[in-house]
Every structure is written in C-alpha cells, then in structure tokens.
Scaffold this active site. Structure first.
Site, PDB file in Angstrom:
ATOM      1  N   GLU A   1       0.871  -1.170   0.000  1.00 10.75           N
ATOM      2  CA  GLU A   1       0.000   0.000   0.000  1.00 10.75           C
ATOM      3  C   GLU A   1       0.903   1.213   0.000  1.00 10.75           C
ATOM      4  O   GLU A   1       1.636   1.466   0.956  1.00 10.75           O
ATOM      5  CB  GLU A   1      -0.936   0.043   1.196  1.00 10.75           C
ATOM      6  CG  GLU A   1      -2.061   1.058   0.950  1.00 10.75           C
ATOM      7  CD  GLU A   1      -2.496   1.812   2.173  1.00 10.75           C
ATOM      8  OE1 GLU A   1      -1.779   2.772   2.544  1.00 10.75           O
ATOM      9  OE2 GLU A   1      -3.527   1.467   2.744  1.00 10.75           O
TER      10      GLU A   1
ATOM     11  N   CYS B   1      -2.388   8.525   3.805  1.00 15.46           N
ATOM     12  CA  CYS B   1      -2.428   8.148   2.384  1.00 15.46           C
ATOM     13  C   CYS B   1      -3.819   8.303   1.798  1.00 15.46           C
ATOM     14  O   CYS B   1      -3.968   8.584   0.608  1.00 15.46           O
ATOM     15  CB  CYS B   1      -1.949   6.706   2.216  1.00 15.46           C
ATOM     16  SG  CYS B   1      -0.209   6.460   2.601  1.00 15.46           S
TER      17      CYS B   1
END
Length: 464
Positions: free
Chosen positions: A234, A268
């Site tokens: 990720e 994020c």
C-alpha cells in the site's frame, strides 16, 4: 558507534528516545525465533489464537493513555486521535479473533472427486515493513490477520517510532506468554534498508507486507519477485473527492474537512484533491474555507488541539515547497502557506483554490494540512480530473443520488470509493490500491487470505 532509530518530538524538535538497530547476528536470532514460533503457533487451534488476540486488544485498551502518548510524542498525533487509533488497532485484533474461522473456512468446490475443496493454511513468518503515520493501526492491520491465519510476524517499523514499535511487540509477547503461546509470534525488528533486503532473501521469511513510499515499495517488491514471494503493497495516494452540483454541500464540506485534516493531513487516504462542479464551486469553497480556517493548531497533548505538527522537519520543508510552487504556477493561496516561527515542525492549515491539473499540489502527493480545490465544468470533467493521476488508492463522490454515485464509482480508477461518506479503513472491508498506489488487499476476508496457502484437496474415488 551503534546505529539507532531515534524518535524526535515534532512539537519541540527534541529527541525523546533512541533504540539500537539490529545487526546481522541479531537478525538471525529474530528469524530463527520466528520460524520456531511458527512451528508451534500454526498448530494452535484457531479458537486459542483468537483468545490471545482478544486479550491483546483488552490489554491495549487498558493501557490506552500510555500507548496513545507514545504516538503523540513520536509523530505529533493529537492525543484525541491517538487514543482513537489505539482503540481501532484493538478493534482489528478483535475483528479477526471473531471472524478468522469464518474467513478461513474451506471452500467446497464440486468436481469429479467424492469431495473437493480449498483449505487455507498459513505460510510461515511474514515480514511487515511499516510507516510512521499510524504506527498502531497499520501494525495491527498487518499482524492481526496474519497471526490469526497461523503465521508469525517480523515487524520492521519506521525509524521514527521506536517507542511505538517496542510497545506493540511487548504487549503481544506478554499476552502470548500468559496463554502459553510462543512469545515470538510477533517480534520488533528495528533494522536498516540493507538488513530488510537480507531478511527478504532469507528462506524463513515467506511473504512481505509494506505500507510506505513508492520508492520503498519498488525496492521491496523487486526483491520479493526475485525470491518468488508474495507481497502486498500500500503506497501513496492523491485521493480525489468529487463534489457534484446536486450534493449536500454542507455535509460534503464537513466530511471532506475531516478527511483532509486527520493526523494533520498525513494520511495516504486523505482527500487531497477536491474537485467541484463549477455551478456550486464558489458556494462549496466558502463552506470548506470556513471549516478549515476554524481548526485549532497547537500542542498535540492538548485535548483541544485538532491539528498537530508535521512529523519531521524535512517533510514540512517539502510540503512548503509544494505550496509555494503551486502558487507560482497560478493557484490562489486563500490562507496559510507560511512556516510559523517557534519550535517544532508546525505548518498552518492551508487552502489553495483554482488549482489546475499539472500544478505541483495536484501532480504530487501532499502529506500535510494543505487543502486543494479544483473547479470542473461538469461531472464528466470531474471524473477525468479524478483519474488524471498515477495513483489509485481511494476516492469519494458527493451527490444526492447514491445510484449516480455508484455509476461514477465504476469509472473511478481506485481501490476504494466512498459515496457520501468518509474514505476510511475498516477491519470488515478490504483496503488497497491500484496503479502506483500498490497491489494486494489488507483487511476483511481478502486481507487474511493474502498470506495463506490456498491448498486444493481432491478426495477420491472419482465420481463417474
């Protein structure tokens, strides 16, 4: 001189702790212990593994004030958010304790066998390479499903959060010992990049999960590929929030403010590009500006603080560069955008309007309390702008018609889309990205099945 991982309090710029990093001999000990623990842990009944995870969650909640303060000290996370993160990490442990048996149940598949099915067996020790911005949540997002699947975990946490990493490993080891489980089911392994590569090349590490930068992801993924090992990545995101003309603007402005400002915008999946249809652009911008400008920046130890400091000086400098370049390129600076005097790494909540594709604040991932608003001629133009990015992590769509939102979601190139809601990670739902935001999924059923051997079983005799 022994190298250390050093934590600096971003509120004051002072060092709060230093932890020596592993050398090759110490890494060998970690890997041997992980393998030994695996041989025992994988044979533990799933109900017994679940009992360990539930007590880990209980121990964390009982110690929430101390654990939360570690995050506040090491990354400047406001104490109210830090408490919430500890509780969310505990929720992840409980979720997998409650649902792992269901998630790992065999899949019965009809064939020419008397019985045929796929069962889900552990792989072995899994390496987790983790970032600083959510040190407890991201650790448990990695380790809770891996442990419940019967794997063991070697945790290489970020060099800026050594206290958090030690605390996570300590609580798991302590609770494991209370249950008679191997204490090395999760080990804290502070190590530099070279030793990460050494660990990845070692046959005892069977898989790797990384949350972090594109550069780190590329390095880890290339080594994992050479070693023929599964990986989940990720990476960064430049998440769009599409606000259509028929949206409830008040609710959209409130929710997008929350999405943008969590952990001082250092997330994020924060809403980094707010794309608004022209007919409601000025109205929305005024609502958004009002909410952003009212946020209180200050000492993250204070209950009233909503925006703490940036985690490091270099991160603040890069964020300021992105703002100043964007203004030079034609963006309007409505407020913020100046580095304040005084100690610590604070950066004010900043609003850039009339941002266009190609400007720095749009083309790069902004990691801080900088909000970017972009006008779009219509919904089709907004969708095209949303997809005009190398990233594909999360997105949100705001509209009075959920059906229309679902139609648009199918056209958005991202791993998760929220319609009239906050983009967030939830133990019940899979999370991950596409394009340069990574591959694989964490959380939910998908997350626990990333690091298992999906073993096919064919039981004869054949059915004719």
């Amino acid at each position: 001189m022994t190298e250390s991982f050093t934590a600096t309090d971003p509120t004051t710029g002072t060092v709060v702790r230093a932890v020596p990093v592993l050398d090759e001999a110490a890494l060998e000990g970690v890997l041997a212990a992980a393998e030994d623990a695996y041989e025992t842990w994988r044979r533990w009944p799933i109900a017994d593994r679940a009992a360990v995870l539930r007590d880990v969650a209980r121990a964390m909640r009982d110690d929430v004030e101390r654990l939360a303060m570690l995050m506040t000290e090491e990354v400047g996370k406001p104490i109210t958010e830090a408490r919430g993160e500890v509780n969310k990490a505990a929720w992840a442990a409980e979720h997998y304790a409650d649902h792992a048996e269901e998630y790992l149940a065999p899949d019965e598949i009809a064939s020419d066998a008397t019985r045929s099915y796929v069962q889900h067996l552990p792989l072995g020790p899994v390496l987790g390479v983790l970032p600083w911005n959510a040190p407890f949540w991201l650790a448990f997002r990695f380790c809770a499903p891996a442990l419940m699947a019967g794997n063991t975990c070697v945790m290489k946490h970020d060099r800026n959060v050594p206290g958090c990493a030690e605390a996570i490993a300590e609580v798991i080891a302590r609770v494991a010992a209370e249950h008679g489980a191997p204490t090395a089911i999760l080990q804290n392994a502070p190590m530099g990049h070279e030793l990460v590569q050494t660990a990845l090349r070692d046959g005892r590490i069977r898989a790797v999960s990384l949350t972090g930068s594109e550069r780190a992801g590329a390095a880890v993924a290339s080594t994992a590929a050479r070693e023929i090992k599964p990986a989940v990545l990720e990476l960064g995101g430049s998440d769009p929030a599409i606000v259509l003309a028929d949206a409830d603007l008040e609710k959209a402005a409130a929710a997008i403010t929350t999405m943008r400002i969590i952990n001082a915008g250092q997330s994020c999946i924060a809403a980094k590009r707010v794309i608004v249809e022209e007919t409601v652009y000025e109205e929305f911008l005024a609502m958004y500006a009002e909410r952003l400008s009212s946020l209180k920046m200050g000492d993250p130890r204070s209950e009233e603080t909503q925006v703490g400091p940036i985690a490091r000086a270099d991160l603040r400098e890069n964020l300021h560069r992105q703002v100043t370049e964007s203004v030079t390129q034609g963006a309007k600076l409505l407020f913020g955008g100046e580095i304040p005097d005084g100690e610590g790494y604070f950066y004010p909540v900043t609003l850039l309007s009339d941002v266009e594709p190609g400007m720095t604040a749009c083309a790069e991932e902004t990691f801080g309390p900088v909000a970017v608003v972009m006008p779009a001629a219509n919904a089709d133009a907004a969708l095209a702008m949303a997809n005009d990015t190398p990233y594909g992590l999360g997105a949100s769509v705001w509209t009075s018609s959920p059906e229309r939102g679902e139609q648009i979601a199918r056209e958005i190139v991202a791993g998760q889309v929220a319609i009239n809601g906050i983009v967030k990670t939830d133990p019940r739902l899979p999370s991950g990205g596409v394009k340069r935001s990574g591959f694989g999924r964490e959380l939910g059923l998908d997350g626990i099945r990333e690091f298992v051997n999906r073993q096919q079983i064919w039981v004869g005799p054949a059915v004719t």
